[in-house]
Design a protein around this motif. Structure first.
Motif, mmCIF file in Angstrom:
data_model
loop_
_atom_site.group_PDB
_atom_site.id
_atom_site.type_symbol
_atom_site.label_atom_id
_atom_site.label_comp_id
_atom_site.label_asym_id
_atom_site.label_seq_id
_atom_site.Cartn_x
_atom_site.Cartn_y
_atom_site.Cartn_z
ATOM 1 N N GLU A 1 0.819 -1.216 0.000
ATOM 2 C CA GLU A 1 0.000 0.000 0.000
ATOM 3 C C GLU A 1 0.854 1.267 0.000
ATOM 4 N N SER A 2 1.864 1.307 0.868
ATOM 5 C CA SER A 2 2.607 2.558 1.039
ATOM 6 C C SER A 2 3.741 2.745 0.034
ATOM 7 N N ILE A 3 4.165 1.658 -0.615
ATOM 8 C CA ILE A 3 5.288 1.787 -1.549
ATOM 9 C C ILE A 3 4.862 1.452 -2.974
ATOM 10 N N LEU A 4 4.386 0.213 -3.205
ATOM 11 C CA LEU A 4 4.091 -0.200 -4.582
ATOM 12 C C LEU A 4 2.905 0.546 -5.187
ATOM 13 N N LYS A 5 1.891 0.838 -4.398
ATOM 14 C CA LYS A 5 0.711 1.531 -4.924
ATOM 15 C C LYS A 5 0.812 3.055 -4.821
ATOM 16 N N ASN A 6 1.911 3.540 -4.282
ATOM 17 C CA ASN A 6 2.107 4.977 -4.107
ATOM 18 C C ASN A 6 2.679 5.564 -5.394
ATOM 19 N N LYS A 7 1.936 6.441 -6.012
ATOM 20 C CA LYS A 7 2.353 7.044 -7.287
ATOM 21 C C LYS A 7 3.565 7.954 -7.143
ATOM 22 N N GLU A 8 3.832 8.412 -5.934
ATOM 23 C CA GLU A 8 4.958 9.314 -5.704
ATOM 24 C C GLU A 8 6.292 8.574 -5.538
ATOM 25 N N VAL A 9 6.233 7.256 -5.392
ATOM 26 C CA VAL A 9 7.456 6.471 -5.212
ATOM 27 C C VAL A 9 8.020 6.117 -6.584
ATOM 28 N N SER A 10 9.317 6.281 -6.734
ATOM 29 C CA SER A 10 9.949 6.033 -8.035
ATOM 30 C C SER A 10 9.912 4.551 -8.399
ATOM 31 N N ILE A 11 9.965 4.300 -9.675
ATOM 32 C CA ILE A 11 9.943 2.922 -10.179
ATOM 33 C C ILE A 11 11.164 2.137 -9.694
ATOM 34 N N VAL A 12 12.287 2.795 -9.524
ATOM 35 C CA VAL A 12 13.506 2.131 -9.048
ATOM 36 C C VAL A 12 13.288 1.587 -7.635
ATOM 37 N N VAL A 13 12.698 2.398 -6.765
ATOM 38 C CA VAL A 13 12.424 1.964 -5.395
ATOM 39 C C VAL A 13 11.434 0.800 -5.418
ATOM 40 N N LYS A 14 10.416 0.887 -6.255
ATOM 41 C CA LYS A 14 9.424 -0.190 -6.358
ATOM 42 C C LYS A 14 10.086 -1.493 -6.816
ATOM 43 N N ILE A 15 10.998 -1.389 -7.768
ATOM 44 C CA ILE A 15 11.700 -2.581 -8.262
ATOM 45 C C ILE A 15 12.575 -3.181 -7.160
ATOM 46 N N LEU A 16 13.208 -2.332 -6.367
ATOM 47 C CA LEU A 16 14.068 -2.818 -5.282
ATOM 48 C C LEU A 16 13.266 -3.437 -4.129
ATOM 49 N N VAL A 17 12.100 -2.895 -3.856
ATOM 50 C CA VAL A 17 11.292 -3.360 -2.726
ATOM 51 C C VAL A 17 10.471 -4.609 -3.070
ATOM 52 N N THR A 18 10.103 -4.784 -4.328
ATOM 53 C CA THR A 18 9.254 -5.913 -4.713
ATOM 54 C C THR A 18 9.824 -7.269 -4.293
ATOM 55 N N PRO A 19 11.114 -7.561 -4.498
ATOM 56 C CA PRO A 19 11.633 -8.858 -4.029
ATOM 57 C C PRO A 19 11.573 -9.009 -2.507
ATOM 58 N N VAL A 20 11.734 -7.916 -1.780
ATOM 59 C CA VAL A 20 11.642 -7.968 -0.314
ATOM 60 C C VAL A 20 10.225 -8.377 0.087
ATOM 61 N N ILE A 21 9.240 -7.786 -0.566
ATOM 62 C CA ILE A 21 7.846 -8.139 -0.276
ATOM 63 C C ILE A 21 7.604 -9.613 -0.621
ATOM 64 N N GLY A 22 8.149 -10.057 -1.742
ATOM 65 C CA GLY A 22 8.028 -11.475 -2.109
ATOM 66 C C GLY A 22 8.639 -12.385 -1.056
ATOM 67 N N LEU A 23 9.802 -12.013 -0.546
ATOM 68 C CA LEU A 23 10.456 -12.818 0.498
ATOM 69 C C LEU A 23 9.640 -12.819 1.794
ATOM 70 N N ILE A 24 9.001 -11.702 2.090
ATOM 71 C CA ILE A 24 8.141 -11.652 3.283
ATOM 72 C C ILE A 24 6.997 -12.645 3.135
ATOM 73 N N TYR A 25 6.366 -12.674 1.968
ATOM 74 C CA TYR A 25 5.283 -13.640 1.741
ATOM 75 C C TYR A 25 5.795 -15.076 1.804
ATOM 76 N N ILE A 26 6.959 -15.331 1.241
ATOM 77 C CA ILE A 26 7.536 -16.679 1.309
ATOM 78 C C ILE A 26 7.764 -17.082 2.762
ATOM 79 N N GLY A 27 8.317 -16.159 3.546
ATOM 80 C CA GLY A 27 8.542 -16.444 4.963
ATOM 81 C C GLY A 27 7.242 -16.669 5.711
ATOM 82 N N ALA A 28 6.240 -15.841 5.436
ATOM 83 C CA ALA A 28 4.956 -15.953 6.134
ATOM 84 C C ALA A 28 4.253 -17.265 5.786
#
Length: 178
Positions: A124-151
């Motif tokens: 919600e706060s990073i990937l869906k935020n239009k003000e966040v740059s695409i570079v940050v979204k690309i860097l954060v997406t694998p972290v979110i994926g790892l969180i789901y894998i861990g959960a």
């Protein structure tokens, strides 16, 4: 593998739940995000939580979400270190203190993974935020994926596997270095 209810695992590893929630609270304080309510441990779902003000800053959201991974891993590793050197070197004279430290350390390490709620917050706060740059979204997406894998991986004991890996591998690496 046998299915053991999550609340039973959390009851046995309650020190990890407490540290996990404390880590969220610490990162809220560090990021200057007001905390409304904290439940460090309870025998219901969720076993613990931190309710805080909505976060509009993506960096703050990121650190509040991954705070437990950082704190639980570092704290669990240091608590477990003296015990694991004795226990995993297969010495037969295990002291009560080292067995106690092992339980505390593994409990804390088992609760290092952020929750699905933490991943959703980052979406919600990073990937869906239009003000966040695409570079940050690309860097954060694998972290979110790892969180789901861990959960979701806790169903197949990934949290215990992680705790044991940190407990066994780290001392072996440190012994070889020193």
């Amino acid at each position: 593998m046998y299915f053991i209810p999550g609340f039973l695992i959390s009851a046995v590893t309650f020190p990890g739940v407490i540290v996990h929630e404390l880590a969220h609270q610490i990162f809220c304080r560090l990021m200057k995000v007001p905390v409304y309510e904290v439940k460090y441990f309870q025998l219901s779902n969720p076993c613990g939580y931190v309710m805080h003000e909505p976060v509009d800053n993506p960096l703050k959201s990121f650190f509040i979400s991954i705070g437990p991974f950082l704190i639980n891993t570092i704290l669990g590793m240091f608590i477990m270190l003296p015990a694991s050197i004795e226990i995993f070197e297969f010495k037969n004279n295990h002291s009560f203190l080292n067995l106690f430290l092992a339980w505390i350390g593994i409990s804390i390490l088992m609760h290092a993974f952020p929750s699905k709620g933490d991943a959703k917050s980052m979406i919600e706060s990073i990937l869906k935020n239009k003000e966040v740059s695409i570079v940050v979204k690309i860097l954060v997406t694998p972290v979110i994926g790892l969180i789901y894998i861990g959960a979701y991986g806790s169903i197949i004991w990934l949290d215990l596997i992680y705790a044991m890996a940190i407990s066994v591998l780290l001392p072996k690496i440190l012994v070889q270095i020193f």
